[in-house]
Design a protein around this motif. Sequence first.
Motif, PDB file in Angstrom:
ATOM      1  N   LEU A  67      56.625  40.601  40.659  1.00  0.00           N
ATOM      2  CA  LEU A  67      55.661  41.749  41.026  1.00  0.00           C
ATOM      3  C   LEU A  67      55.969  42.859  39.855  1.00  0.00           C
ATOM      4  N   ILE A  68      57.196  43.307  39.744  1.00  0.00           N
ATOM      5  CA  ILE A  68      57.431  44.238  38.797  1.00  0.00           C
ATOM      6  C   ILE A  68      56.936  44.185  37.425  1.00  0.00           C
ATOM      7  N   GLN A  69      57.176  43.004  36.790  1.00  0.00           N
ATOM      8  CA  GLN A  69      56.875  42.745  35.507  1.00  0.00           C
ATOM      9  C   GLN A  69      55.469  42.666  35.471  1.00  0.00           C
ATOM     10  N   ARG A  70      54.617  42.293  36.183  1.00  0.00           N
ATOM     11  CA  ARG A  70      53.089  42.356  36.308  1.00  0.00           C
ATOM     12  C   ARG A  70      52.631  43.538  36.406  1.00  0.00           C
ATOM     13  N   TYR A  71      53.064  44.646  37.223  1.00  0.00           N
ATOM     14  CA  TYR A  71      52.712  45.732  37.392  1.00  0.00           C
ATOM     15  C   TYR A  71      52.993  46.684  35.962  1.00  0.00           C
ATOM     16  N   ILE A  72      53.984  46.255  35.585  1.00  0.00           N
ATOM     17  CA  ILE A  72      54.378  47.285  34.135  1.00  0.00           C
ATOM     18  C   ILE A  72      53.657  46.549  33.314  1.00  0.00           C
ATOM     19  N   TYR A  86      57.983  55.520  35.585  1.00  0.00           N
ATOM     20  CA  TYR A  86      57.901  54.578  36.508  1.00  0.00           C
ATOM     21  C   TYR A  86      58.483  53.074  35.915  1.00  0.00           C
ATOM     22  N   ALA A  87      58.325  52.829  34.725  1.00  0.00           N
ATOM     23  CA  ALA A  87      58.862  51.823  34.177  1.00  0.00           C
ATOM     24  C   ALA A  87      60.423  51.720  34.185  1.00  0.00           C
ATOM     25  N   SER A  88      60.980  52.772  33.972  1.00  0.00           N
ATOM     26  CA  SER A  88      62.546  53.059  34.293  1.00  0.00           C
ATOM     27  C   SER A  88      62.820  52.852  35.836  1.00  0.00           C
ATOM     28  N   GLN A  89      62.128  53.232  36.538  1.00  0.00           N
ATOM     29  CA  GLN A  89      62.345  53.449  38.011  1.00  0.00           C
ATOM     30  C   GLN A  89      62.338  51.776  38.442  1.00  0.00           C
ATOM     31  N   LEU A  90      61.295  51.491  38.064  1.00  0.00           N
ATOM     32  CA  LEU A  90      60.829  50.063  38.660  1.00  0.00           C
ATOM     33  C   LEU A  90      61.868  48.940  38.027  1.00  0.00           C
ATOM     34  N   LYS A  91      62.577  49.287  36.750  1.00  0.00           N
ATOM     35  CA  LYS A  91      63.539  48.303  36.099  1.00  0.00           C
ATOM     36  C   LYS A  91      64.750  48.171  36.940  1.00  0.00           C
ATOM     37  N   TRP A  92      64.894  49.668  37.426  1.00  0.00           N
ATOM     38  CA  TRP A  92      66.177  49.764  38.371  1.00  0.00           C
ATOM     39  C   TRP A  92      65.988  48.900  39.546  1.00  0.00           C
ATOM     40  N   TRP A  93      64.954  48.925  40.085  1.00  0.00           N
ATOM     41  CA  TRP A  93      64.640  47.916  41.272  1.00  0.00           C
ATOM     42  C   TRP A  93      64.657  46.476  40.965  1.00  0.00           C
ATOM     43  N   GLU A  94      64.114  46.201  39.664  1.00  0.00           N
ATOM     44  CA  GLU A  94      64.236  44.759  39.615  1.00  0.00           C
ATOM     45  C   GLU A  94      65.753  44.265  39.223  1.00  0.00           C
ATOM     46  N   GLU A  95      66.690  45.329  38.532  1.00  0.00           N
ATOM     47  CA  GLU A  95      67.996  44.900  38.466  1.00  0.00           C
ATOM     48  C   GLU A  95      68.791  44.665  39.668  1.00  0.00           C
ATOM     49  N   ASN A 134      63.401  59.890  45.940  1.00  0.00           N
ATOM     50  CA  ASN A 134      62.135  59.831  46.626  1.00  0.00           C
ATOM     51  C   ASN A 134      61.049  59.310  45.520  1.00  0.00           C
ATOM     52  N   ARG A 135      61.433  59.845  44.175  1.00  0.00           N
ATOM     53  CA  ARG A 135      60.214  59.229  43.274  1.00  0.00           C
ATOM     54  C   ARG A 135      60.570  58.018  42.871  1.00  0.00           C
ATOM     55  N   TYR A 136      61.877  57.447  42.901  1.00  0.00           N
ATOM     56  CA  TYR A 136      62.151  56.099  42.728  1.00  0.00           C
ATOM     57  C   TYR A 136      61.524  55.230  43.825  1.00  0.00           C
ATOM     58  N   MET A 137      61.611  55.652  45.061  1.00  0.00           N
ATOM     59  CA  MET A 137      61.095  54.895  46.227  1.00  0.00           C
ATOM     60  C   MET A 137      59.320  54.918  46.064  1.00  0.00           C
ATOM     61  N   ALA A 138      58.989  56.037  45.461  1.00  0.00           N
ATOM     62  CA  ALA A 138      57.375  56.035  45.179  1.00  0.00           C
ATOM     63  C   ALA A 138      56.848  55.190  44.284  1.00  0.00           C
ATOM     64  N   ALA A 139      57.857  54.880  43.223  1.00  0.00           N
ATOM     65  CA  ALA A 139      57.314  54.112  42.249  1.00  0.00           C
ATOM     66  C   ALA A 139      57.295  52.324  42.672  1.00  0.00           C
ATOM     67  N   LEU A 140      58.254  52.044  43.621  1.00  0.00           N
ATOM     68  CA  LEU A 140      58.412  51.070  44.323  1.00  0.00           C
ATOM     69  C   LEU A 140      57.274  50.680  45.120  1.00  0.00           C
ATOM     70  N   SER A 141      57.047  51.846  46.150  1.00  0.00           N
ATOM     71  CA  SER A 141      55.856  51.460  46.820  1.00  0.00           C
ATOM     72  C   SER A 141      54.558  51.404  46.457  1.00  0.00           C
ATOM     73  N   THR A 142      54.229  52.284  45.230  1.00  0.00           N
ATOM     74  CA  THR A 142      53.124  51.924  44.608  1.00  0.00           C
ATOM     75  C   THR A 142      52.723  50.674  44.101  1.00  0.00           C
ATOM     76  N   ALA A 143      53.574  50.107  43.573  1.00  0.00           N
ATOM     77  CA  ALA A 143      53.410  48.598  43.005  1.00  0.00           C
ATOM     78  C   ALA A 143      53.399  47.834  44.039  1.00  0.00           C
ATOM     79  N   LEU A 144      54.094  47.821  44.935  1.00  0.00           N
ATOM     80  CA  LEU A 144      54.091  46.895  46.205  1.00  0.00           C
ATOM     81  C   LEU A 144      52.517  47.465  46.995  1.00  0.00           C
TER      82      LEU A 144
END
Length: 352
Positions: A67-72, A86-95, A134-144
């Motif tokens: 999901l993260i790779q497609r979104y980025i 967003y890319a930096s924050q989403l990559k953290w979630w991916e890790e 909260n910004r990290y959370m917002a980035a993931l929520s937007t992608a979801l």
Amino acid sequence: MASIQERKKNGKPSYTAKIRLKGHQPVFQTFTRKTDAVRWASQTEAAITEGRFFKTAESQKHTLSDLIQRYIRDVLPRKAKVYVEYASQLKWWEEQIGDVRLSDLSTALISEKRDLLSRTITNRKKQMSPARVNRYMAALSTALNTSIREWEWMEDNPMRKISKLKEPRGRVRHLSKDERESLLAACKDSVNNHLYLAVVLALSTGARQQEIWGLQWSEVNFETGFITFTETKNEESRSVPLKGHACKLLLEHYRIRRKDSDIVFPSKKNPAVSYDFRNPWKKALVVAEVEDFRWHDLRHSCASYLAMNGVPMRTIAEILGHKTLSMVQRYTHLNAEHLTEAISDMNRKIFP
């Protein structure tokens, strides 16, 4: 329509439930007990009819990393302003949980990682702030949410039940009269010829850092006396009056501008990009002996001066580009004298 087929292998029976419905691809599942096959067939047929089954199947096929790779790759390029963040924050979630299937992505798991974020020590040797978490959370929520609405990979967003961390009330740091005079003098003496103008524009318009640094001549209208910021945080254009000292300085700068760039403050090395004022700005703060002050506080200073001059909160919100009054309520205490006059005037009229 569902059917159950019995088979025997080495004397042991197995039961394959098959479902074929018009307009849908056939699905099947094998069980060792007939009752389980019948139950699965009944539940799955209902899910297919209601449009729930294949979404669930998609969530089982994809991981959070997918999901993260497609979104980025496909979505973020259309969001230039938040791409890097967003890319930096989403990559953290991916890790952290990229290998988890979307069907197994739970509220509890995300909450656990949110708490881990809140304990993280940043490069500045400080614990990550609630606002940044909260910004990290917002980035993931937007992608979801994108995967739910557009890709139909998920049925529901597990972050819907997760509360944001409570953020401290935004600070209001503005320059005192002495600080303002010292800082402006330091900017005027800076080796950077444009720092003084940039700071004056920020103080007189209340514009954000990137709105000033990335300002273009096409956004400036000397005839009407307005600057129309087109690249704003909320992606809505905002017009602000250009008056007095700021207008005079900008007009002088316009007469000696670079003709190969529309940017008001172009980089010396590459006129196609904006100049980065960070180094001369930091040096000016040291020379002026102004402490605990950021560029964004120039915006707070402008709003504070407006409030102290009795300008209504709604007008301040319009100048700053805030859609609601909640963001400017922090300046209300600076407007106390104006409020006192209003109450006194009302009392004189109703209690003569």
